[in-house]
Design an enzyme around this catalytic site. Sequence first.
Site, PDB file in Angstrom:
ATOM      1  N   THR A 136       0.825  -1.209   0.000  1.00  0.00           N
ATOM      2  CA  THR A 136       0.000   0.000   0.000  1.00  0.00           C
ATOM      3  C   THR A 136       0.862   1.263   0.000  1.00  0.00           C
ATOM      4  O   THR A 136       2.010   1.244   0.481  1.00  0.00           O
ATOM      5  CB  THR A 136      -0.890  -0.021   1.265  1.00  0.00           C
ATOM      6  OG1 THR A 136      -1.443   1.267   1.474  1.00  0.00           O
ATOM      7  CG2 THR A 136      -0.092  -0.357   2.525  1.00  0.00           C
ATOM      8  N   ASP A 137       0.280   2.373  -0.443  1.00  0.00           N
ATOM      9  CA  ASP A 137       0.979   3.661  -0.368  1.00  0.00           C
ATOM     10  C   ASP A 137       1.015   4.190   1.067  1.00  0.00           C
ATOM     11  O   ASP A 137       1.734   5.142   1.358  1.00  0.00           O
ATOM     12  CB  ASP A 137       0.327   4.696  -1.308  1.00  0.00           C
ATOM     13  CG  ASP A 137      -1.144   4.966  -1.005  1.00  0.00           C
ATOM     14  OD1 ASP A 137      -1.725   4.291  -0.121  1.00  0.00           O
ATOM     15  OD2 ASP A 137      -1.733   5.855  -1.654  1.00  0.00           O
ATOM     16  N   GLU A 138       0.228   3.564   1.955  1.00  0.00           N
ATOM     17  CA  GLU A 138       0.145   4.076   3.330  1.00  0.00           C
ATOM     18  C   GLU A 138       1.470   3.921   4.082  1.00  0.00           C
ATOM     19  O   GLU A 138       1.679   4.551   5.112  1.00  0.00           O
ATOM     20  CB  GLU A 138      -1.016   3.409   4.083  1.00  0.00           C
ATOM     21  CG  GLU A 138      -2.325   3.669   3.364  1.00  0.00           C
ATOM     22  CD  GLU A 138      -3.578   3.245   4.108  1.00  0.00           C
ATOM     23  OE1 GLU A 138      -3.562   3.182   5.345  1.00  0.00           O
ATOM     24  OE2 GLU A 138      -4.589   2.997   3.422  1.00  0.00           O
ATOM     25  N   TYR A 162      -1.902  -0.728  10.959  1.00  0.00           N
ATOM     26  CA  TYR A 162      -2.006  -1.401   9.644  1.00  0.00           C
ATOM     27  C   TYR A 162      -0.803  -1.057   8.772  1.00  0.00           C
ATOM     28  O   TYR A 162      -0.104  -1.941   8.279  1.00  0.00           O
ATOM     29  CB  TYR A 162      -3.305  -0.996   8.939  1.00  0.00           C
ATOM     30  CG  TYR A 162      -3.303  -1.276   7.446  1.00  0.00           C
ATOM     31  CD1 TYR A 162      -3.277  -2.582   6.960  1.00  0.00           C
ATOM     32  CD2 TYR A 162      -3.318  -0.233   6.504  1.00  0.00           C
ATOM     33  CE1 TYR A 162      -3.267  -2.844   5.579  1.00  0.00           C
ATOM     34  CE2 TYR A 162      -3.303  -0.486   5.135  1.00  0.00           C
ATOM     35  CZ  TYR A 162      -3.283  -1.790   4.679  1.00  0.00           C
ATOM     36  OH  TYR A 162      -3.265  -2.043   3.324  1.00  0.00           O
ATOM     37  N   LYS A 166       2.305  -3.345   7.294  1.00  0.00           N
ATOM     38  CA  LYS A 166       2.577  -3.491   5.854  1.00  0.00           C
ATOM     39  C   LYS A 166       4.016  -3.038   5.571  1.00  0.00           C
ATOM     40  O   LYS A 166       4.723  -3.658   4.783  1.00  0.00           O
ATOM     41  CB  LYS A 166       1.595  -2.664   5.013  1.00  0.00           C
ATOM     42  CG  LYS A 166       0.179  -3.183   4.968  1.00  0.00           C
ATOM     43  CD  LYS A 166       0.023  -4.590   4.405  1.00  0.00           C
ATOM     44  CE  LYS A 166       0.250  -4.681   2.912  1.00  0.00           C
ATOM     45  NZ  LYS A 166      -0.115  -6.025   2.378  1.00  0.00           N
TER      46      LYS A 166
HETATM   47  P1  NAD Z   1      -9.430  -7.737   1.983  1.00  0.00           P
HETATM   48  O1  NAD Z   1      -9.448  -7.431   3.443  1.00  0.00           O
HETATM   49  O2  NAD Z   1     -10.644  -7.494   1.163  1.00  0.00           O
HETATM   50  O3  NAD Z   1      -9.028  -9.262   1.768  1.00  0.00           O
HETATM   51  C1  NAD Z   1      -8.017  -9.894   2.488  1.00  0.00           C
HETATM   52  C2  NAD Z   1      -8.104 -11.393   2.226  1.00  0.00           C
HETATM   53  O4  NAD Z   1      -7.034 -12.034   2.935  1.00  0.00           O
HETATM   54  C3  NAD Z   1      -9.416 -12.024   2.714  1.00  0.00           C
HETATM   55  O5  NAD Z   1      -9.929 -12.896   1.731  1.00  0.00           O
HETATM   56  C4  NAD Z   1      -8.998 -12.785   3.956  1.00  0.00           C
HETATM   57  O6  NAD Z   1      -9.799 -13.935   4.200  1.00  0.00           O
HETATM   58  C5  NAD Z   1      -7.568 -13.162   3.617  1.00  0.00           C
HETATM   59  N1  NAD Z   1      -6.741 -13.405   4.811  1.00  0.00           N
HETATM   60  C6  NAD Z   1      -6.657 -12.621   5.917  1.00  0.00           C
HETATM   61  N2  NAD Z   1      -5.831 -13.185   6.809  1.00  0.00           N
HETATM   62  C7  NAD Z   1      -5.374 -14.329   6.242  1.00  0.00           C
HETATM   63  C8  NAD Z   1      -4.483 -15.351   6.675  1.00  0.00           C
HETATM   64  N3  NAD Z   1      -3.887 -15.304   7.870  1.00  0.00           N
HETATM   65  N4  NAD Z   1      -4.231 -16.383   5.836  1.00  0.00           N
HETATM   66  C9  NAD Z   1      -4.830 -16.458   4.620  1.00  0.00           C
HETATM   67  N5  NAD Z   1      -5.695 -15.535   4.184  1.00  0.00           N
HETATM   68  C10 NAD Z   1      -5.957 -14.481   4.972  1.00  0.00           C
HETATM   69  O7  NAD Z   1      -8.169  -6.940   1.410  1.00  0.00           O
HETATM   70  P2  NAD Z   1      -7.967  -6.181   0.031  1.00  0.00           P
HETATM   71  O8  NAD Z   1      -8.534  -4.826   0.139  1.00  0.00           O
HETATM   72  O9  NAD Z   1      -8.363  -7.083  -1.064  1.00  0.00           O
HETATM   73  O10 NAD Z   1      -6.383  -6.035   0.046  1.00  0.00           O
HETATM   74  C11 NAD Z   1      -5.535  -7.046  -0.491  1.00  0.00           C
HETATM   75  C12 NAD Z   1      -4.081  -6.605  -0.379  1.00  0.00           C
HETATM   76  O11 NAD Z   1      -3.900  -5.372  -1.081  1.00  0.00           O
HETATM   77  C13 NAD Z   1      -3.643  -6.348   1.060  1.00  0.00           C
HETATM   78  O12 NAD Z   1      -2.335  -6.858   1.219  1.00  0.00           O
HETATM   79  C14 NAD Z   1      -3.649  -4.829   1.192  1.00  0.00           C
HETATM   80  O13 NAD Z   1      -2.697  -4.393   2.129  1.00  0.00           O
HETATM   81  C15 NAD Z   1      -3.301  -4.406  -0.224  1.00  0.00           C
HETATM   82  N6  NAD Z   1      -3.841  -3.092  -0.621  1.00  0.00           N
HETATM   83  C16 NAD Z   1      -5.179  -2.800  -0.497  1.00  0.00           C
HETATM   84  C17 NAD Z   1      -5.664  -1.572  -0.934  1.00  0.00           C
HETATM   85  C18 NAD Z   1      -7.133  -1.220  -0.853  1.00  0.00           C
HETATM   86  O14 NAD Z   1      -7.517  -0.087  -1.164  1.00  0.00           O
HETATM   87  N7  NAD Z   1      -8.015  -2.134  -0.495  1.00  0.00           N
HETATM   88  C19 NAD Z   1      -4.779  -0.630  -1.477  1.00  0.00           C
HETATM   89  C20 NAD Z   1      -3.426  -0.959  -1.589  1.00  0.00           C
HETATM   90  C21 NAD Z   1      -2.963  -2.183  -1.160  1.00  0.00           C
HETATM   91  P1  TYD Z   2     -10.796   3.621   4.210  1.00  0.00           P
HETATM   92  O1  TYD Z   2     -11.716   3.177   3.124  1.00  0.00           O
HETATM   93  O2  TYD Z   2     -10.888   2.978   5.547  1.00  0.00           O
HETATM   94  O3  TYD Z   2      -9.324   3.499   3.611  1.00  0.00           O
HETATM   95  P2  TYD Z   2      -7.889   4.034   4.220  1.00  0.00           P
HETATM   96  O4  TYD Z   2      -8.081   4.446   5.621  1.00  0.00           O
HETATM   97  O5  TYD Z   2      -7.034   2.803   4.122  1.00  0.00           O
HETATM   98  O6  TYD Z   2      -7.466   5.126   3.327  1.00  0.00           O
HETATM   99  O7  TYD Z   2     -10.994   5.182   4.416  1.00  0.00           O
HETATM  100  C1  TYD Z   2     -10.820   6.091   3.350  1.00  0.00           C
HETATM  101  C2  TYD Z   2     -10.987   7.498   3.918  1.00  0.00           C
HETATM  102  O8  TYD Z   2     -12.341   7.668   4.333  1.00  0.00           O
HETATM  103  C3  TYD Z   2     -10.134   7.764   5.148  1.00  0.00           C
HETATM  104  O9  TYD Z   2      -9.669   9.108   5.109  1.00  0.00           O
HETATM  105  C4  TYD Z   2     -11.102   7.586   6.304  1.00  0.00           C
HETATM  106  C5  TYD Z   2     -12.431   8.003   5.728  1.00  0.00           C
HETATM  107  N1  TYD Z   2     -13.648   7.318   6.280  1.00  0.00           N
HETATM  108  C6  TYD Z   2     -14.727   8.084   6.727  1.00  0.00           C
HETATM  109  O10 TYD Z   2     -14.721   9.337   6.692  1.00  0.00           O
HETATM  110  N2  TYD Z   2     -15.817   7.422   7.223  1.00  0.00           N
HETATM  111  C7  TYD Z   2     -15.879   6.056   7.303  1.00  0.00           C
HETATM  112  O11 TYD Z   2     -16.902   5.506   7.801  1.00  0.00           O
HETATM  113  C8  TYD Z   2     -14.767   5.295   6.797  1.00  0.00           C
HETATM  114  C9  TYD Z   2     -14.782   3.799   6.846  1.00  0.00           C
HETATM  115  C10 TYD Z   2     -13.670   5.975   6.299  1.00  0.00           C
END
Ligand code: NAD
Ligand code: TYD
Length: 360
Positions: A136-138, A162, A166
């Site tokens: 992630t960019d975070e 989180y 990461k």
């Molecule tokens: P998500 O929470 O939707 O899915 C995570 C998946 O991992 C789930 O299916 C869960 O069952 C599985 N999981 C969790 N713990 C596990 C374990 N111990 N063993 C096996 N499986 C396990 O997440 P996402 O949003 O699809 O994110 C996927 C990846 O992308 C993550 O590594 C996250 O850090 C990265 N990422 C997400 C975003 C975003 O905006 N969602 C952005 C950048 C990077």
């Molecule tokens: P989120 O989807 O949790 O992603 P991340 O924190 O990883 O960027 O949140 C996106 C943005 O939205 C973040 O600035 C927090 C805000 N947010 C709200 O204002 N209300 C909410 O109920 C949630 C879940 C997030």
Amino acid sequence: MRTYLVTGGAGFIGSNYIHYMFHKYDNEIRIINVDALTYAGNLSNLRSLSHRENYLFLKADICDKKTIARIFEEHEIDRVVHFAAETHVDRSIDDPEIFVKTNVLGTAVLLNCAKAAWEFPDGSFQEGKKFLHVSTDEVYGSLEEEDGFFYETSPYAPHSPYSACKAASDMLVKSYIDTYQFPANITNCSNNYGPYQFPEKLIPLMIHNALHGKKLPVYGDGKNVRDWLYVEDHAKALDLVQEHGRIGESYNIGGHNERKNIEIVETIIDTLIEMLPEADPRKKLVSRELITYVKDRKGHDRRYAIAPDKIKKDVGWEPETTFEEGIKRTIAWYFENEEWLKEVTSGDYQQYYERMYKGK
Ligand code: NAD
Ligand code: TYD
């Protein structure tokens, strides 16, 4: 036939990635999806693949060394694409430990098992094996409005549990690259949105609440900025990085699509009103009056923004889906998949919602 081991493939981005890969490669590849099916994993995301002979689901925890090692012994894995993680910032603030376990220890187990399976006795690695760590960019921390963008050279400065976990997992992957010349890449992507996203994250939570006439909780002043990318564009970027990226490199993925949270919420409301037919009873429920400013998230990062110059130069990737188009597609998907939304918001979700939003 090349075999992919995808971890976390039942989650949001993982399931979109698997669909993208089968759509692109069909029977040229085999995918093994390893997922522990936590609250965030949902096999119904992949129901349409159950007939495929080149798709296998294995329920396993990535922290379980024995099982992961056995999977590498029993299958000739060519590529690892590692999504599995705990991913919600608010949950990490509430209870960090599981984040350390899954995101850090789980990544260590996977790296070790892949290394053991792919390494020759002289320390070199089998040709063509690759490990892609999806991050992630975070990890770069937070930007102010006047700051520029995150680059691959930006220092790591995570704030939430989180992003700290990461960052730790990225560092582990980097250490394998530097120490063993382990064939890996790291990608750091901005916020994704699209189908199959669990309604604890901003966009699906707002869609779900608005359709039920529930309050739309905006944290703080609503002016925090995220750089939103349609999930299919992310899936494409991951494939291109594995195919054409330089081994050992990190790539930032993002879309020059910065929006304030409040703008996102307003766009969702306006788009819902525009898309809902007159006769739909939900149309009356959706309104800007649902917007409710609530207590800010602790340590809330102000702004994330990616400069995707390196990925464009090295592998020719650019985002393709405009936000206007992507949000319409996303909302249309949630309309068509009400059952999915019902399924994932039944049971534990209600308790989660009560607990997280009660004090806000
Ligand atoms: P998500 O929470 O939707 O899915 C995570 C998946 O991992 C789930 O299916 C869960 O069952 C599985 N999981 C969790 N713990 C596990 C374990 N111990 N063993 C096996 N499986 C396990 O997440 P996402 O949003 O699809 O994110 C996927 C990846 O992308 C993550 O590594 C996250 O850090 C990265 N990422 C997400 C975003 C975003 O905006 N969602 C952005 C950048 C990077
Ligand atoms: P989120 O989807 O949790 O992603 P991340 O924190 O990883 O960027 O949140 C996106 C943005 O939205 C973040 O600035 C927090 C805000 N947010 C709200 O204002 N209300 C909410 O109920 C949630 C879940 C997030």
